[in-house]
Write a protein that holds these residues in place. Structure first.
Motif, short mmCIF file in Angstrom:
data_model
loop_
_atom_site.label_atom_id
_atom_site.label_comp_id
_atom_site.label_asym_id
_atom_site.label_seq_id
_atom_site.Cartn_x
_atom_site.Cartn_y
_atom_site.Cartn_z
N GLY A 80 0.82 -1.19 0.06
CA GLY A 80 0.19 -0.08 0.20
C GLY A 80 0.85 1.25 0.07
N HIS A 81 2.03 1.07 -0.23
CA HIS A 81 3.25 2.35 -0.40
C HIS A 81 3.25 2.53 -1.89
N ARG A 82 2.86 3.47 -2.44
CA ARG A 82 2.81 3.28 -4.09
C ARG A 82 3.61 4.40 -4.59
N VAL A 83 4.43 4.32 -5.59
CA VAL A 83 5.25 5.31 -6.30
C VAL A 83 4.73 5.03 -7.82
N PHE A 84 4.98 6.20 -8.56
CA PHE A 84 4.39 6.17 -9.68
C PHE A 84 5.20 5.86 -10.85
N ILE A 85 5.13 4.87 -12.23
CA ILE A 85 5.91 4.88 -13.29
C ILE A 85 5.31 5.97 -14.23
N ILE A 86 6.05 6.78 -14.77
CA ILE A 86 5.38 7.99 -15.73
C ILE A 86 6.26 8.03 -17.02
N ARG A 87 5.92 8.66 -18.02
CA ARG A 87 6.60 8.75 -19.16
C ARG A 87 7.83 9.83 -18.76
N ASP A 88 8.99 9.46 -19.40
CA ASP A 88 10.05 10.21 -19.26
C ASP A 88 9.74 11.63 -20.02
N GLY A 89 9.85 12.66 -19.32
CA GLY A 89 9.62 14.01 -19.66
C GLY A 89 8.45 14.43 -19.20
N ARG A 112 12.28 -2.78 -19.22
CA ARG A 112 11.55 -2.50 -20.65
C ARG A 112 12.46 -1.16 -21.12
N PRO A 113 13.68 -1.35 -21.57
CA PRO A 113 14.46 -0.24 -22.08
C PRO A 113 13.92 0.33 -23.20
N ASP A 114 13.23 -0.29 -24.01
CA ASP A 114 12.88 0.09 -25.08
C ASP A 114 11.44 1.22 -25.06
N LEU A 115 11.01 1.07 -23.72
CA LEU A 115 9.79 2.23 -23.44
C LEU A 115 10.25 3.49 -22.70
N ASN A 116 9.76 4.50 -22.96
CA ASN A 116 10.28 5.94 -22.63
C ASN A 116 9.51 6.06 -21.23
N LEU A 117 9.84 5.26 -20.25
CA LEU A 117 9.38 5.27 -18.98
C LEU A 117 10.17 5.58 -17.73
N VAL A 118 9.99 6.28 -16.66
CA VAL A 118 10.79 6.32 -15.71
C VAL A 118 9.98 6.19 -14.31
N VAL A 119 10.68 6.33 -13.29
CA VAL A 119 9.97 6.25 -11.87
C VAL A 119 9.89 7.94 -11.28
N GLU A 120 8.65 8.10 -11.04
CA GLU A 120 8.29 9.49 -10.49
C GLU A 120 9.31 9.56 -8.99
N ALA A 123 3.84 -0.55 -6.02
CA ALA A 123 4.33 -1.01 -4.52
C ALA A 123 5.87 -0.63 -4.85
N ILE A 124 6.57 0.01 -3.70
CA ILE A 124 7.78 0.42 -3.87
C ILE A 124 8.74 -0.51 -4.07
N HIS A 125 8.56 -1.74 -4.12
CA HIS A 125 9.41 -2.90 -4.48
C HIS A 125 9.34 -3.17 -5.95
N GLU A 126 8.41 -2.69 -6.55
CA GLU A 126 8.18 -2.92 -8.06
C GLU A 126 8.59 -2.28 -9.23
N PRO A 127 8.53 -0.90 -9.09
CA PRO A 127 8.63 -0.08 -10.44
C PRO A 127 10.25 -0.19 -11.02
N TYR A 128 11.08 -0.25 -10.18
CA TYR A 128 12.49 0.02 -10.66
C TYR A 128 12.84 -1.05 -11.42
N SER A 129 12.54 -2.60 -11.38
CA SER A 129 12.89 -3.47 -12.15
C SER A 129 11.94 -3.53 -13.21
N GLU A 130 10.88 -3.15 -12.94
CA GLU A 130 9.80 -3.24 -14.26
C GLU A 130 10.38 -2.24 -15.22
N VAL A 131 10.83 -1.02 -14.91
CA VAL A 131 11.15 -0.07 -15.99
C VAL A 131 12.23 -0.46 -16.63
N ALA A 132 13.36 -1.06 -15.60
CA ALA A 132 14.70 -1.57 -16.23
C ALA A 132 14.59 -2.58 -16.97
#
Length: 306
Positions: free
Chosen positions: A107-116, A189-197, A178-187
């Motif tokens: 229940g501790h959520r950070v966001f994946i967003i579009r780079d830019g 998918r290097p072909d997608l223009n996504l970052v962690v907010e 959840a805070i243990h999820e987004p960094y590996s998910e973005v990493a």
């Protein structure tokens, strides 16, 4: 029958009974190398090492299962346990061990967003402002009704993998993880223009429990006993904060630097042990410490021992 034959038969019978009693109880688990899924198996191994009961871990043929299948496999006896975010229906169908395995981190959520797009999020510091953005959520996820109850606008496709492509394609603005999820998910998918907010943290009470079948009461009792032993002697906190998944998440999320937005969770059963402070990650404590996981663990241990 001669006395010798009777004695021999009795010895064989006694040996068979002893052999049966000494056999390990089978634990059927999903074999996986995905860190967030592997965590629950490692936790169960850690917990059961603390009690005097012999368990043998046997992998299932399937290397992954969606939550609905995990539930049915537990009920049928083909899977011994799973870590699942709780709700009232789940607690009626399965046997919960009511200790949050992630200290509420789901229940501790950070966001994946579009780079830019960071400039669109930098000034947000309230739920009202966040509601001006569109979130992406899985249609059948347990977290989706929580966001809906908070009035957060959402796009809800049925497939997890499509959310990343839909986000990059502009179908919605952010993907809460959840805070243990987004960094590996973005990493991954290097072909997608996504970052962690980096600035926001959305928090709601959430309990992910270990669940067993109702017919598997001995395993449930053993897990419950072992979990409480590990909490009381401090070894669970030590194990938790030093686990690579948790340590990496806390290092990267830098909770102390984030604006926290709270929402309620109407799906959390009343039986959740919210009064046991030692079971939960305290974001207020986290914001007052350095970002080092060992400092956070020390603060948490000090808070719960008072």
């Amino acid at each position: 029958m001669s006395i010798l034959k009777i004695m021999t038969a009795a010895a064989v019978l006694v040996g068979s009974i002893l052999s049966f009693s000494l056999q390990a109880t089978t634990i059927r688990y999903i074999p996986t190398e995905v860190p967030k899924d592997k965590y629950q198996v490692e936790l169960v191994r850690f917990l059961l090492s603390k009690i005097d009961h012999d368990y043998e871990f046997v992998p299932t043929p399937a290397k992954s299962m969606v939550i609905s299948r995990q539930i049915s496999e537990i009920m049928s006896g083909n899977l011994s346990f799973a870590a699942i975010s709780t709700n009232q229906q789940l607690e009626q169908d399965l046997r919960p061990i009511r200790i949050p395995v992630l200290k509420g981190m789901l229940g501790h959520r950070v966001f994946i967003i579009r780079d830019g797009d960071q400039h669109r999020f930098s000034a947000i510091d309230s739920l009202a402002e966040l509601k001006q953005m569109m979130a992406g959520q899985g249609r059948f996820w347990g977290s989706t009704p929580i966001f809906e109850s908070a009035g957060i606008p959402m796009v809800t496709p049925p497939k997890y993998g499509s959310l990343f492509h839909m986000l990059e394609g502009g179908r919605f603005d952010y993907f809460p993880r959840a805070i243990h999820e987004p960094y590996s998910e973005v990493a991954s998918r290097p072909d997608l223009n996504l970052v962690v907010e980096p600035n926001l943290l959305l928090v709601y009470p959430s309990a992910t429990y270990l669940f067993t079948a109702k017919s598997n009461e001995q395993l449930a009792v053993d897990l419950e006993q072992a979990f409480n032993l590990a909490i009381n002697d401090g070894s669970f906190d030590q194990w938790f904060y030093n686990h690579p998944l948790i340590k990496d998440a806390l290092n990267k999320v830098r909770m102390a630097e984030r604006t926290i937005i709270h929402i309620d969770n109407p799906t959390l059963p009343a039986s959740a042990p919210v009064d046991r402070k030692e079971l939960w990650l305290d974001v207020d404590v986290a914001k007052q410490t350095s970002n080092a996981p060992h400092d956070l663990a020390s603060q948490q241990l000090a808070r719960t021992s008072r």
